[in-house]
Every structure is written in structure tokens, then in C-alpha cells.
Design a protein around this motif. Structure first.
Motif, PDB file in Angstrom:
ATOM      1  N   ASP A 112       0.825  -1.206   0.000  1.00  0.00           N
ATOM      2  CA  ASP A 112       0.000   0.000   0.000  1.00  0.00           C
ATOM      3  C   ASP A 112       0.862   1.259   0.000  1.00  0.00           C
ATOM      4  O   ASP A 112       0.479   2.283  -0.576  1.00  0.00           O
ATOM      5  N   ARG A 113       2.030   1.191   0.663  1.00  0.00           N
ATOM      6  CA  ARG A 113       2.946   2.336   0.638  1.00  0.00           C
ATOM      7  C   ARG A 113       3.650   2.441  -0.720  1.00  0.00           C
ATOM      8  O   ARG A 113       3.776   3.526  -1.285  1.00  0.00           O
TER       9      ARG A 113
ATOM     10  N   ARG B 275       2.065   4.021  -3.952  1.00  0.00           N
ATOM     11  CA  ARG B 275       1.980   5.489  -4.045  1.00  0.00           C
ATOM     12  C   ARG B 275       3.191   6.085  -4.745  1.00  0.00           C
ATOM     13  O   ARG B 275       3.212   7.270  -5.057  1.00  0.00           O
TER      14      ARG B 275
ATOM     15  N   GLY C 198       9.417   0.271   4.416  1.00  0.00           N
ATOM     16  CA  GLY C 198       9.001   1.653   4.166  1.00  0.00           C
ATOM     17  C   GLY C 198       8.546   1.826   2.736  1.00  0.00           C
ATOM     18  O   GLY C 198       7.692   1.083   2.258  1.00  0.00           O
ATOM     19  N   ASP C 199       9.147   2.762   2.014  1.00  0.00           N
ATOM     20  CA  ASP C 199       8.799   2.981   0.617  1.00  0.00           C
ATOM     21  C   ASP C 199       9.929   2.546  -0.312  1.00  0.00           C
ATOM     22  O   ASP C 199      10.088   3.074  -1.419  1.00  0.00           O
TER      23      ASP C 199
END
Length: 231
Positions: A69-70, A73, A127-128
Motif C-alpha cells: 500500500d505504501r 503510491r 518503508g517505501d
């Protein structure tokens, strides 16, 4: 790229999907040959052991899909996240069915192993980071679409499971698995990676297989062969 004594040499110029397959072959085989996997697939355990595996998967996929989900983006990672692969709802359905089969009190959750928590911690650290996510998503989702289908058949054969308890391995939103796998590999190969990214991709994927094998080892201690109970 620094190779461990057991790590095969890898061509860092290969497409990511081929690079990961060749560079993780040995750790992949090690994970598949753990005692727990061999005993489960051989029919030497019971539905309780399979329910324990589903519990570990529930924790792992919650973290993996939160990472997805991260990542989605990010322009670099958006193409790597496919809603058709999400397993959270399927795992919830499976755990409900499996706990009903074994008569487990739902107020007493099946144990989430320390090895699983370490795996979850690593997924939470992503994280991303698109490269790290790609390594873990490759390890899990392509495995589910490939060897996971064999696991489904073995669970049906050895433990009398029907579709109840096996939703995790049934991808209802994917019409045909082979073309989807090719679509997934194409998305992997489209990610722009530097040489350093590729080295890190391989290292993270190997770590993912090692973390998975540690979970299997933990399950093997919890569910040794020879303790099969009547269902």
C-alpha cells in the motif's frame, strides 16, 4: 557483488525476474527442503500444523500488503502492486474454517512464532523502498502462484481439505495463472535498477527466503512428525 560460499554467481545484467530466479535458487531449495515442509507435504502432520502455517502467513501478509500500500503510491513501484494477489481476506476465511475443523477456541489465538515476528519486522522496515519490496513480493507471490498450487493439492490429498481452508491458494480474481505470472514478471523487469540496486535486490530476496525457512524451522519444532492426530 560479494558472494557467500553457497551463493550462485549471478549475471547482474539479466532482467530482474531471471536474476532473482538464478541468484536465489539455492536458498529457495533450502526453504522447500526443511523438515516441516517435507512432513506437511508428505502427509505426516495434521490440520493443526496447517492451521499454524496459515497463522504465520496471516501475520506475514498483513505486513507485506501494508508495504504494498505504501509502495503503490510511488511512481516507481505502482506497477508492482496487484490487487488480484492480496491474500488477507483469503487467510481470514481459511483460519475461520481451519479453527472450526480442529475445534480450536477462537479466544485463544494460535501462536505467532518469534521467527515470524522477525520476518514481519523486516517487512515493516521496507518503508517505501521499491527494491526491497520487489524482493519480498517476488519471493511470496510468485511462490504462491507456482509451488502454492502444489501445496493446495497435497493438502487436499493428505488431509481431506476441500476449498474450505484453502482459499489462500485459490486466486479467484486471476482467470489463468500462467499469463498472470508473465504479466507480473514483465512488471518486475520494467523497474529501472542500477547495478547497486540489483545487488541489493538479490541480497534482500535471499534474506526473504532465509526468513521463510526460519519460520518453517520454528513450525517444525512446534509440530514434529509422528504426532499426527485424528481429525
Amino acid at each position: 557483488m560479494t558472494l557467500s560460499p553457497t551463493q550462485p554467481a549471478a549475471d547482474l545484467h539479466e532482467p530482474a525476474s531471471l536474476l532473482l530466479r538464478s541468484a536465489t535458487r539455492d536458498v529457495h531449495e533450502r526453504a522447500e527442503s526443511t523438515g516441516f515442509v517435507q512432513n506437511l507435504m508428505g502427509g505426516h502432520l495434521d490440520v493443526r500444523a496447517f492451521a499454524a502455517l496459515a497463522t504465520q502467513h496471516t501475520a506475514i501478509y498483513a505486513a507485506l500488503e501494508a508495504a504494498g500500500d505504501r509502495i503503490r503510491r510511488s511512481p516507481a513501484g505502482a506497477g508492482l502492486v496487484f490487487d488480484e494477489l492480496r491474500r488477507g481476506d483469503a487467510l481470514a476465511t481459511d483460519l475461520a474454517a481451519l479453527t472450526a475443523m480442529i475445534g480450536h477456541d477462537p479466544r485463544e489465538p494460535i501462536t505467532v512464532l518469534p521467527e515470524t515476528l522477525r520476518y514481519v519486522d523486516r517487512l515493516n522496515e521496507i518503508g517505501d523502498d521499491v527494491v526491497a519490496y520487489l524482493a519480498h513480493a517476488y519471493t511470496r507471490y510468485l511462490g504462491d502462484l507456482s509451488g502454492g498450487q502444489v501445496i493446495k493439492r497435497m493438502m487436499q490429498r493428505h488431509y481431506g481439505l476441500t476449498e474450505d481452508g484453502l482459499a489462500f491458494y485459490t486466486f479467484e480474481r486471476i482467470e489463468k495463472i500462467p499469463p498472470f505470472k508473465e504479466r507480473y514478471r514483465t512488471a518486475m523487469d520494467a523497474v529501472a535498477l542500477t547495478g547497486a540496486d540489483r545487488e541489493r535486490l538479490v541480497a534482500e530476496a535471499r534474506l526473504a527466503f532465509d526468513l521463510n525457512a526460519a519460520v518453517f524451522d520454528g513450525l517444525g519444532r512446534l509440530h514434529p512428525a509422528g504426532e499426527r492426530t485424528a481429525e
